[in-house]
Every structure is written in C-alpha cells, then in structure tokens.
Scaffold this motif. Structure first.
Motif, PDB file in Angstrom:
ATOM      1  N   ASN A  63       0.742  -1.460  -0.105  1.00 27.54           N
ATOM      2  CA  ASN A  63      -0.083  -0.338   0.364  1.00 27.54           C
ATOM      3  C   ASN A  63       0.597   1.583  -0.140  1.00 27.54           C
ATOM      4  OD1 ASN A  63      -2.628   0.867   0.422  1.00 27.54           O
ATOM      5  ND2 ASN A  63      -1.298   1.838   2.414  1.00 27.54           N
ATOM      6  N   THR A  64       2.114   0.671   0.444  1.00 24.53           N
ATOM      7  CA  THR A  64       2.838   2.777   1.008  1.00 24.53           C
ATOM      8  C   THR A  64       3.606   2.901  -0.285  1.00 24.53           C
ATOM      9  OG1 THR A  64       3.078   2.306   2.971  1.00 24.53           O
ATOM     10  CG2 THR A  64       4.884   3.469   2.170  1.00 24.53           C
ATOM     11  N   ALA A  65       3.752   1.861  -1.362  1.00 21.46           N
ATOM     12  CA  ALA A  65       4.471   1.415  -2.399  1.00 21.46           C
ATOM     13  C   ALA A  65       3.885   2.257  -2.761  1.00 21.46           C
ATOM     14  CB  ALA A  65       5.644   0.241  -2.758  1.00 21.46           C
ATOM     15  N   LEU A  66       3.087   1.509  -4.062  1.00 21.05           N
ATOM     16  CA  LEU A  66       1.318   1.818  -4.055  1.00 21.05           C
ATOM     17  C   LEU A  66       1.312   3.731  -4.303  1.00 21.05           C
ATOM     18  CD1 LEU A  66       0.536   1.655  -7.016  1.00 21.05           C
ATOM     19  CD2 LEU A  66      -1.815   0.884  -5.504  1.00 21.05           C
ATOM     20  N   SER A  67       0.721   3.483  -3.041  1.00 22.47           N
ATOM     21  CA  SER A  67       0.984   5.450  -2.864  1.00 22.47           C
ATOM     22  C   SER A  67       1.634   6.419  -2.938  1.00 22.47           C
ATOM     23  CB  SER A  67       0.391   5.526  -1.235  1.00 22.47           C
ATOM     24  OG  SER A  67      -1.324   4.548  -0.905  1.00 22.47           O
ATOM     25  N   ALA A  68       2.886   5.792  -2.506  1.00 21.01           N
ATOM     26  CA  ALA A  68       3.916   7.204  -2.881  1.00 21.01           C
ATOM     27  C   ALA A  68       4.039   6.977  -3.878  1.00 21.01           C
ATOM     28  CB  ALA A  68       4.942   6.405  -2.394  1.00 21.01           C
ATOM     29  N   PHE A  69       3.720   6.047  -5.345  1.00 24.80           N
ATOM     30  CA  PHE A  69       4.141   6.409  -6.856  1.00 24.80           C
ATOM     31  C   PHE A  69       3.154   7.040  -7.630  1.00 24.80           C
ATOM     32  CE2 PHE A  69       2.797   4.615 -10.781  1.00 24.80           C
ATOM     33  CZ  PHE A  69       4.246   5.264 -11.228  1.00 24.80           C
ATOM     34  N   LEU A  70       2.213   7.243  -6.542  1.00 24.61           N
ATOM     35  CA  LEU A  70       1.456   7.422  -6.715  1.00 24.61           C
ATOM     36  C   LEU A  70       0.831   8.919  -6.992  1.00 24.61           C
ATOM     37  CD1 LEU A  70      -1.950   5.550  -7.045  1.00 24.61           C
ATOM     38  CD2 LEU A  70      -1.120   6.368  -8.803  1.00 24.61           C
ATOM     39  N   ALA A  71       1.274   9.707  -5.637  1.00 22.11           N
ATOM     40  CA  ALA A  71       1.388  11.242  -5.089  1.00 22.11           C
ATOM     41  C   ALA A  71       2.890  11.396  -5.463  1.00 22.11           C
ATOM     42  CB  ALA A  71       1.926  10.882  -3.503  1.00 22.11           C
ATOM     43  N   PHE A  72       3.982  10.871  -5.859  1.00 22.69           N
ATOM     44  CA  PHE A  72       5.317  11.841  -6.580  1.00 22.69           C
ATOM     45  C   PHE A  72       5.333  11.039  -7.976  1.00 22.69           C
ATOM     46  CE2 PHE A  72       6.163  10.991  -1.246  1.00 22.69           C
ATOM     47  CZ  PHE A  72       6.216  11.625  -1.592  1.00 22.69           C
ATOM     48  N   CYS A  73       4.114  10.576  -8.456  1.00 24.52           N
ATOM     49  CA  CYS A  73       4.598  10.415 -10.074  1.00 24.52           C
ATOM     50  C   CYS A  73       4.341  12.357 -10.640  1.00 24.52           C
ATOM     51  CB  CYS A  73       3.722   9.920 -10.787  1.00 24.52           C
ATOM     52  SG  CYS A  73       3.731   8.859 -12.472  1.00 24.52           S
TER      53      CYS A  73
END
Length: 80
Positions: free
Chosen positions: A12-22
């Motif tokens: 969840n953290t990895a996907l959220s970080a990817f979406l937030a910082f893309c």
C-alpha cells in the motif's frame, strides 16, 4: 497474521508513494473523459494517493499493533 498485515502495508505504501510523487497522471482515462468536478488530474491523483496512504496504513497497522500487544501480554503472562 502479522506478516500479512505488514506486507500489505508495504505494498500500500509503495503504490501510494508512486501515485503521490509521479510527475504525470498514471491513468490516461482521466485525461480523456469529462471532469464533472473540474479538478486537475494530477491534483486528484495526489489527493487520492494521500488518502489511500494514510487510511490504508491505519487499516493495516492498527490491527498489527493490537495483535502485537496481545501477543506480548500473553507472553508476559506465561512467564509469571
């Protein structure tokens, strides 16, 4: 149960970080479809990622903490 909760939180953290910082919208659908709320696709993506990051982490980590506390209490009761 603990490894599953922690593992799910890591994903969840990895996907959220990817979406937030893309730097670009990940889903092209939002660029081509009408936007009834007039929110920019990047702003919508970042807000969604932050909500997913915070709420998702709480959903996984609160039960993990409670299970850990319960396990530690059982362990201390066995020693008495």
């Amino acid at each position: 149960m603990l490894p599953y909760l922690v593992g799910a939180d890591i994903v969840n953290t990895a996907l959220s970080a990817f979406l937030a910082f893309c730097n670009r919208p990940v889903y092209g659908y939002y660029l081509t479809q009408p936007n009834p709320f007039h929110i920019e696709p990047m702003a919508d993506q970042v807000v969604g990622a932050v909500i997913m990051w915070v709420a998702g982490s709480l959903v996984f980590l609160i039960p993990a903490i409670l299970i850990t506390i319960r396990l530690l209490q059982q362990d201390s009761n066995l020693r008495l």
